[in-house]
Design a protein around this motif. Structure first.
Motif, PDB file in Angstrom:
ATOM      1  N   LEU A 117       0.817  -1.204   0.000  1.00  0.00           N
ATOM      2  CA  LEU A 117       0.000   0.000   0.000  1.00  0.00           C
ATOM      3  C   LEU A 117       0.848   1.250   0.000  1.00  0.00           C
ATOM      4  O   LEU A 117       0.328   2.352  -0.131  1.00  0.00           O
ATOM      5  CB  LEU A 117      -0.913   0.000   1.226  1.00  0.00           C
TER       6      LEU A 117
ATOM      7  N   ALA B 178      -7.013  10.522  -6.054  1.00  0.00           N
ATOM      8  CA  ALA B 178      -7.773   9.279  -6.093  1.00  0.00           C
ATOM      9  C   ALA B 178      -8.633   9.187  -4.841  1.00  0.00           C
ATOM     10  O   ALA B 178      -8.157   9.450  -3.731  1.00  0.00           O
ATOM     11  CB  ALA B 178      -6.831   8.090  -6.167  1.00  0.00           C
ATOM     12  N   PRO B 179      -9.913   8.799  -4.965  1.00  0.00           N
ATOM     13  CA  PRO B 179     -10.767   8.680  -3.774  1.00  0.00           C
ATOM     14  C   PRO B 179     -10.334   7.548  -2.854  1.00  0.00           C
ATOM     15  O   PRO B 179     -10.634   7.575  -1.660  1.00  0.00           O
ATOM     16  CB  PRO B 179     -12.157   8.411  -4.370  1.00  0.00           C
ATOM     17  N   ASP B 180      -9.620   6.564  -3.404  1.00  0.00           N
ATOM     18  CA  ASP B 180      -9.176   5.416  -2.620  1.00  0.00           C
ATOM     19  C   ASP B 180      -7.873   4.910  -3.241  1.00  0.00           C
ATOM     20  O   ASP B 180      -7.828   4.637  -4.442  1.00  0.00           O
ATOM     21  CB  ASP B 180     -10.234   4.315  -2.640  1.00  0.00           C
ATOM     22  N   LYS B 181      -6.832   4.805  -2.450  1.00  0.00           N
ATOM     23  CA  LYS B 181      -5.536   4.372  -2.962  1.00  0.00           C
ATOM     24  C   LYS B 181      -5.251   2.902  -2.663  1.00  0.00           C
ATOM     25  O   LYS B 181      -4.105   2.466  -2.692  1.00  0.00           O
ATOM     26  CB  LYS B 181      -4.426   5.262  -2.412  1.00  0.00           C
ATOM     27  N   THR B 182      -6.291   2.136  -2.421  1.00  0.00           N
ATOM     28  CA  THR B 182      -6.133   0.697  -2.250  1.00  0.00           C
ATOM     29  C   THR B 182      -5.893   0.047  -3.610  1.00  0.00           C
ATOM     30  O   THR B 182      -6.643   0.309  -4.553  1.00  0.00           O
ATOM     31  CB  THR B 182      -7.392   0.082  -1.623  1.00  0.00           C
TER      32      THR B 182
ATOM     33  N   ARG C  54      -6.394  -2.222  -6.624  1.00  0.00           N
ATOM     34  CA  ARG C  54      -7.555  -2.994  -7.049  1.00  0.00           C
ATOM     35  C   ARG C  54      -7.540  -3.101  -8.565  1.00  0.00           C
ATOM     36  O   ARG C  54      -6.867  -2.328  -9.257  1.00  0.00           O
ATOM     37  CB  ARG C  54      -8.867  -2.367  -6.566  1.00  0.00           C
TER      38      ARG C  54
ATOM     39  N   ASP D 163      -3.129  -3.267 -10.576  1.00  0.00           N
ATOM     40  CA  ASP D 163      -2.041  -2.599  -9.887  1.00  0.00           C
ATOM     41  C   ASP D 163      -0.758  -2.570 -10.699  1.00  0.00           C
ATOM     42  O   ASP D 163       0.252  -2.027 -10.235  1.00  0.00           O
ATOM     43  CB  ASP D 163      -1.781  -3.275  -8.540  1.00  0.00           C
TER      44      ASP D 163
ATOM     45  N   TRP E 104      -3.167   2.038  -7.715  1.00  0.00           N
ATOM     46  CA  TRP E 104      -4.611   2.216  -7.704  1.00  0.00           C
ATOM     47  C   TRP E 104      -5.095   2.652  -9.094  1.00  0.00           C
ATOM     48  O   TRP E 104      -4.317   3.103  -9.931  1.00  0.00           O
ATOM     49  CB  TRP E 104      -4.999   3.252  -6.642  1.00  0.00           C
TER      50      TRP E 104
ATOM     51  N   TYR F 106      -6.358   4.772 -12.191  1.00  0.00           N
ATOM     52  CA  TYR F 106      -6.193   6.172 -12.553  1.00  0.00           C
ATOM     53  C   TYR F 106      -6.759   6.512 -13.933  1.00  0.00           C
ATOM     54  O   TYR F 106      -6.920   7.692 -14.276  1.00  0.00           O
ATOM     55  CB  TYR F 106      -4.713   6.560 -12.509  1.00  0.00           C
TER      56      TYR F 106
ATOM     57  N   PRO G 145     -12.937  -6.099  -6.720  1.00  0.00           N
ATOM     58  CA  PRO G 145     -11.587  -5.553  -6.585  1.00  0.00           C
ATOM     59  C   PRO G 145     -10.467  -6.520  -6.959  1.00  0.00           C
ATOM     60  O   PRO G 145      -9.345  -6.097  -7.188  1.00  0.00           O
ATOM     61  CB  PRO G 145     -11.496  -5.205  -5.110  1.00  0.00           C
TER      62      PRO G 145
END
Length: 313
Positions: A14, A39-43, A45, A63, A94, A96, A152
């Motif tokens: 992460l 990015a709203p979420d950097k997990t 996926r 990824d 993440w 993009y 995800p």
């Protein structure tokens, strides 16, 4: 629904990736021009989405790598648009692509990746056609799509290509399933080609020869069913690397035309067959900074060429 993903999954981090270190004489990451919205979420996926704001481009990424194919609506705007596969470089784990495409400048570097791969009329990163009379007969842009899983863990979807002619004596059409799990540079493609004739077909699966300029180095390993291309270096944005893997038992020949390096495989109409298309950016995720490392990775992946029990329709 087929759920087995035979590609090896790599450990995920992460943490933000370190900047790419380019070998001497190679390009470095370009300066960031107008950073993307956060990015709203950097997990990490996998993701697939329809860009209905951009003539129905279909975007998929994980990824490691990122791709798109073009919808029917684009044919009227950018002729001769076609069914080749586009590949983007990325420097983050993440998604993009959607944020980049919405800027209207997907070809610039805004801090997370860029598209400098020019598909044109070629096959790009794993598009196909029918090889007949020493010529590749190709479809236009996809006509219909079905998103099966938007991550995800995997991006999974199908598209249909409308019938197209093979010379004057035959028509063919195609349904293709694309599956990209996390942790790999390879998209699994399951193609089912229909025809108005039961005679076997020879399908040419291609790597575009001029997508990032002239040149590049091709490695052929017929025993593994591999074509691996290490693109030419551009001082502004580095190289793209593309690889194809097919079932070695199906190979008819390795050929080329004006636009593509091609692996030719024998196919039965109505029977699904499996191949893999991989890509990487020399400045991006994966750490492939030279041809040797990309060739080794492409050759050593354990891949499953078993088709699903039934056609993908």
């Amino acid at each position: 629904m087929m759920k087995r993903f035979a590609l090896p999954l790599l450990a995920l981090s992460l943490a933000a990736p370190a900047p790419a270190q380019a070998p001497a004489g190679e390009a470095s990451l370009p300066p960031v021009d107008k950073p993307l919205p956060p990015a709203p979420d950097k997990t990490p996926r996998a993701a697939v989405m329809i860009a209905d704001y951009r003539y129905d481009d279909l975007l998929w990424e994980n990824d490691r790598t990122a791709h798109r194919i073009y919808g029917h609506a684009l044919q009227a705007i950018e002729p001769p648009s076609g069914s080749g596969v586009d590949s983007w470089g990325k420097t983050v784990r993440w998604p993009y692509m959607d944020r980049q495409l919405r800027t209207g400048d997907q070809h610039g570097y805004h801090g997370e990746g860029m598209d400098f791969y020019n598909v044109g009329g070629g096959r790009g990163a794993g598009g196909l056609g029918i090889w007949f009379d020493d010529k590749l007969w190709t479809s236009r842009n996809y006509r219909a799509y079905r998103i099966l899983s938007n991550g995800p863990d995997a991006a999974d979807f199908e598209v249909d290509y409308a019938p197209w002619p093979v010379d004057v004596g035959r028509k063919v059409w195609e349904t293709r399933r694309f599956t990209l799990p996390l942790g790999t540079h390879f998209t699994r493609m399951v193609s089912t080609i229909g025809s108005d004739s039961r005679e076997p077909l020879v399908v040419g699966i291609g790597i575009g020869k001029k997508t990032t300029g002239d040149g590049g180095d091709l490695t052929v390993d017929r025993a593994r069913g591999m074509l691996s291309w290490w693109g030419p270096n551009d001082p502004r944005h580095g190289r793209m690397a593309i690889a194809l893997r097919v079932d070695p038992a199906t190979i008819v020949d390795i050929r080329q035309d004006a636009d593509n390096h091609l692996v030719l495989v024998r196919v039965t109409p109505g029977k699904p067959f499996v191949y893999y298309s991989g890509s990487a950016w020399s400045l991006g995720e994966g750490g492939f900074r030279d041809r040797v490392s990309w060739d080794r990775y492409a050759a050593e992946q354990t891949l499953d060429f078993a088709p699903p029990a039934a056609a993908t329709r």
